[in-house]
Design an enzyme around this catalytic site. Structure first.
Site, PDB file in Angstrom:
ATOM      1  N   LYS A 135       0.849  -1.206   0.000  1.00 30.98           N
ATOM      2  CA  LYS A 135       0.000   0.000   0.000  1.00 30.98           C
ATOM      3  C   LYS A 135       0.872   1.240   0.000  1.00 30.98           C
ATOM      4  O   LYS A 135       2.006   1.221   0.506  1.00 30.98           O
ATOM      5  CB  LYS A 135      -0.959   0.020   1.196  1.00 30.98           C
ATOM      6  CG  LYS A 135      -0.310   0.123   2.588  1.00 30.98           C
ATOM      7  CD  LYS A 135       0.002   1.524   3.067  1.00 30.98           C
ATOM      8  CE  LYS A 135       0.840   1.515   4.331  1.00 30.98           C
ATOM      9  NZ  LYS A 135       1.651   2.638   4.620  1.00 30.98           N
TER      10      LYS A 135
ATOM     11  N   PRO B 238       9.833  -4.069  -0.515  1.00 33.34           N
ATOM     12  CA  PRO B 238      10.961  -3.803   0.379  1.00 33.34           C
ATOM     13  C   PRO B 238      10.518  -3.765   1.843  1.00 33.34           C
ATOM     14  O   PRO B 238       9.377  -3.429   2.145  1.00 33.34           O
ATOM     15  CB  PRO B 238      11.490  -2.450  -0.099  1.00 33.34           C
ATOM     16  CG  PRO B 238      10.471  -1.880  -1.005  1.00 33.34           C
ATOM     17  CD  PRO B 238       9.617  -3.003  -1.503  1.00 33.34           C
ATOM     18  N   VAL B 239      11.452  -4.121   2.716  1.00 28.34           N
ATOM     19  CA  VAL B 239      11.148  -4.279   4.149  1.00 28.34           C
ATOM     20  C   VAL B 239      11.421  -2.974   4.892  1.00 28.34           C
ATOM     21  O   VAL B 239      12.375  -2.260   4.579  1.00 28.34           O
ATOM     22  CB  VAL B 239      12.000  -5.433   4.727  1.00 28.34           C
ATOM     23  CG1 VAL B 239      11.831  -5.546   6.236  1.00 28.34           C
ATOM     24  CG2 VAL B 239      11.626  -6.740   4.047  1.00 28.34           C
TER      25      VAL B 239
ATOM     26  N   ALA C 180       9.707  -0.242   4.870  1.00 29.71           N
ATOM     27  CA  ALA C 180       9.696   0.733   3.785  1.00 29.71           C
ATOM     28  C   ALA C 180       8.509   1.681   3.810  1.00 29.71           C
ATOM     29  O   ALA C 180       8.420   2.587   3.003  1.00 29.71           O
ATOM     30  CB  ALA C 180       9.698  -0.017   2.451  1.00 29.71           C
TER      31      ALA C 180
ATOM     32  N   LEU D  82       5.491   0.514   3.252  1.00 31.32           N
ATOM     33  CA  LEU D  82       4.598  -0.046   2.228  1.00 31.32           C
ATOM     34  C   LEU D  82       3.735  -1.180   2.790  1.00 31.32           C
ATOM     35  O   LEU D  82       3.062  -1.884   2.027  1.00 31.32           O
ATOM     36  CB  LEU D  82       5.431  -0.562   1.045  1.00 31.32           C
ATOM     37  CG  LEU D  82       6.264   0.512   0.316  1.00 31.32           C
ATOM     38  CD1 LEU D  82       7.164  -0.130  -0.732  1.00 31.32           C
ATOM     39  CD2 LEU D  82       5.357   1.549  -0.339  1.00 31.32           C
ATOM     40  N   ALA D  83       3.768  -1.372   4.106  1.00 33.79           N
ATOM     41  CA  ALA D  83       2.946  -2.375   4.787  1.00 33.79           C
ATOM     42  C   ALA D  83       3.216  -3.798   4.297  1.00 33.79           C
ATOM     43  O   ALA D  83       2.294  -4.610   4.194  1.00 33.79           O
ATOM     44  CB  ALA D  83       1.462  -2.036   4.666  1.00 33.79           C
TER      45      ALA D  83
ATOM     46  N   SER E 183       2.348  -6.301   7.101  1.00 33.56           N
ATOM     47  CA  SER E 183       0.883  -6.320   7.297  1.00 33.56           C
ATOM     48  C   SER E 183       0.195  -7.049   6.148  1.00 33.56           C
ATOM     49  O   SER E 183      -0.760  -7.797   6.355  1.00 33.56           O
ATOM     50  CB  SER E 183       0.338  -4.890   7.369  1.00 33.56           C
ATOM     51  OG  SER E 183       0.948  -4.186   8.418  1.00 33.56           O
TER      52      SER E 183
ATOM     53  N   ASP F   4      -2.661  -1.723   9.976  1.00 29.85           N
ATOM     54  CA  ASP F   4      -2.779  -1.734   8.510  1.00 29.85           C
ATOM     55  C   ASP F   4      -3.342  -3.048   7.970  1.00 29.85           C
ATOM     56  O   ASP F   4      -3.647  -3.143   6.778  1.00 29.85           O
ATOM     57  CB  ASP F   4      -1.398  -1.525   7.859  1.00 29.85           C
ATOM     58  CG  ASP F   4      -0.920  -0.075   7.939  1.00 29.85           C
ATOM     59  OD1 ASP F   4      -1.740   0.811   8.251  1.00 29.85           O
ATOM     60  OD2 ASP F   4       0.275   0.154   7.687  1.00 29.85           O
TER      61      ASP F   4
HETATM   62  P1  ATP Z   1       4.195  -0.361   7.745  1.00 29.90           P
HETATM   63  O1  ATP Z   1       3.980   0.467   6.517  1.00 29.90           O
HETATM   64  O2  ATP Z   1       2.997  -1.216   8.092  1.00 29.90           O
HETATM   65  O3  ATP Z   1       4.744   0.380   8.900  1.00 29.90           O
HETATM   66  P2  ATP Z   1       6.707  -1.256   6.799  1.00 29.90           P
HETATM   67  O4  ATP Z   1       6.579  -1.447   5.312  1.00 29.90           O
HETATM   68  O5  ATP Z   1       7.308   0.035   7.268  1.00 29.90           O
HETATM   69  O6  ATP Z   1       5.277  -1.459   7.389  1.00 29.90           O
HETATM   70  P3  ATP Z   1       7.521  -3.957   7.152  1.00 29.90           P
HETATM   71  O7  ATP Z   1       8.163  -4.241   5.848  1.00 29.90           O
HETATM   72  O8  ATP Z   1       6.154  -4.474   7.352  1.00 29.90           O
HETATM   73  O9  ATP Z   1       7.536  -2.374   7.425  1.00 29.90           O
HETATM   74  O10 ATP Z   1       8.521  -4.514   8.271  1.00 29.90           O
HETATM   75  C1  ATP Z   1       8.785  -3.876   9.479  1.00 29.90           C
HETATM   76  C2  ATP Z   1       9.529  -4.853  10.416  1.00 29.90           C
HETATM   77  O11 ATP Z   1       8.740  -6.023  10.622  1.00 29.90           O
HETATM   78  C3  ATP Z   1      10.860  -5.338   9.896  1.00 29.90           C
HETATM   79  O12 ATP Z   1      11.805  -5.060  10.898  1.00 29.90           O
HETATM   80  C4  ATP Z   1      10.732  -6.830   9.708  1.00 29.90           C
HETATM   81  O13 ATP Z   1      11.863  -7.540  10.148  1.00 29.90           O
HETATM   82  C5  ATP Z   1       9.536  -7.212  10.557  1.00 29.90           C
HETATM   83  N1  ATP Z   1       8.688  -8.261   9.933  1.00 29.90           N
HETATM   84  C6  ATP Z   1       8.042  -9.236  10.573  1.00 29.90           C
HETATM   85  N2  ATP Z   1       7.347 -10.006   9.731  1.00 29.90           N
HETATM   86  C7  ATP Z   1       7.548  -9.511   8.507  1.00 29.90           C
HETATM   87  C8  ATP Z   1       7.100  -9.886   7.201  1.00 29.90           C
HETATM   88  N3  ATP Z   1       6.297 -10.931   7.014  1.00 29.90           N
HETATM   89  N4  ATP Z   1       7.491  -9.135   6.165  1.00 29.90           N
HETATM   90  C9  ATP Z   1       8.284  -8.047   6.360  1.00 29.90           C
HETATM   91  N5  ATP Z   1       8.749  -7.678   7.550  1.00 29.90           N
HETATM   92  C10 ATP Z   1       8.394  -8.379   8.623  1.00 29.90           C
END
Ligand code: ATP
Length: 314
Positions: free
Chosen positions: A11, A99-100, A102, A104-105, A108, A141
């Site tokens: 997202k 990407p982690v 990031a 982009l959820a 979630s 999310d």
């Molecule tokens: P949001 O936008 O919801 O805040 P995000 O995109 O910023 O999410 P994620 O990629 O969801 O962040 O990951 C945040 C943290 O969650 C990372 O430190 C990662 O190690 C941990 N994590 C746990 N499970 C997962 C998963 N299935 N995919 C990605 N990261 C995960």
């Protein structure tokens, strides 16, 4: 069937406003969320032992009980005791494209896909609303990631009202691989810096929600006015994340000058995106961006708005 394969869409936030503090410690938010075609593949497969297993080869994603996908499966086991004894355990495979850390959820979305996939695998017969209520226990999310599309999200992000989707706009996303933002850090820092400006109570929250619902971004989406969507992109978290991440602030400045409809950081960042009308414009902007910032640390993706969050695939 003993295996389901799903796509979990990322997202972006077209709008993110922090309205105030809630008694539960979370922030009261008003967001416009949009699913995009950048997606992880999530597979749930029955196994003969009463176990939840997670496989993921991404170095930043834990393949253990702290993984949000694992926690989604564990939540269903807690709510439906005996389901594994009856129908077997599950092996969850995550093929990460999103990407982690990031904004982009990604995590979630993986949890959302596991809830949808296990509802099928374990023949639970839950409605989308029931799945979203369970999802809200895992993260704010997750309910949006289940239904996806275009929605206004309020409360801590879990209260959803679908919005008439815009046309399938294109989006160029960019993120430095080495830059990660912790979502809790971003919100805590925002509270420390801007807490004094928060609206005081639920009545004021409702006033602001009504204003945003009647406001420029929602109207732009309803009228399929992509120029106005680009013009009214807004994200309060930029105020704390960009000063702390100068490379990302510079990235946003470069992308803003490449001529799209508008450029914004998504969620708590650090992904920055530019909206454009066509695939050709997206390709041109992606190429120009790579030429202007020839840094192997910079990831660039092209995606399109999509009307669903989790999608079952053959
Ligand atoms: P949001 O936008 O919801 O805040 P995000 O995109 O910023 O999410 P994620 O990629 O969801 O962040 O990951 C945040 C943290 O969650 C990372 O430190 C990662 O190690 C941990 N994590 C746990 N499970 C997962 C998963 N299935 N995919 C990605 N990261 C995960």
């Amino acid at each position: 069937m003993r295996l389901y394969s799903l796509l979990a869409a990322a997202k972006i936030n077209l709008y993110l406003e922090i309205v105030g503090s809630r008694p539960d410690g979370f922030h009261e938010l008003i967001m416009v969320m949009q699913s995009v075609s950048l997606a992880d593949r999530v597979t749930v497969r029955s196994i003969g032992v009463d176990q939840i297993r997670v496989q993921c080869d991404h170095p930043l994603v834990p393949a253990d009980p702290s993984n949000l996908a694992y926690r989604a499966a564990a939540l269903l086991v807690e709510k439906f005791p005996g389901v594994m004894a009856k129908l077997g355990g599950v092996e969850i495979t995550l093929e990460k494209q999103i990407p982690v850390g990031a904004g982009l959820a990604g995590g979630s979305g993986n949890a959302a896909a596991v809830l949808v996939g296990l509802d099928l695998l374990w023949q639970l017969g839950l409605t989308q609303r029931e799945l979203q209520e369970l999802g809200a226990e895992l993260g704010s999310d997750v309910p949006f990631c289940i239904s996806g599309g275009t929605a206004i999200a309020t409360g801590r992000g879990e209260q959803l009202d679908p919005l008439q989707g815009s046309d399938a706009l294109y989006v160029v996303l960019a993120k430095y691989e080495s830059e990660l933002v912790s979502t809790p850090w971003a919100y805590q820092t925002y509270r420390a810096e801007f807490g004094a400006t928060y609206r005081a109570d639920v009545r004021e929250f409702e006033v602001r929600r009504s204003q945003v619902r009647a406001g420029a971004m929602v109207s732009a989406l309803a009228h399929h006015n992509s120029a106005a969507i680009g013009q009214h992109l807004a994200n309060d978290l930029e105020k704390v994340v960009l000063p702390a991440h100068p490379k990302t602030a510079e990235l946003k400045a470069v992308m803003t000058n490449l001529g799209g409809l508008g450029t914004l950081m998504s969620g708590s960042g650090p992904t920055v995106f530019t909206l454009v009308d066509t695939a050709a414009e997206a390709e041109a902007i992606a190429q120009q961006l790579k030429a202007k910032i020839p840094d192997p640390d910079l990831g660039v993706w092209i995606a399109q708005f999509v009307p669903t969050g989790v999608q079952l695939t053959p």
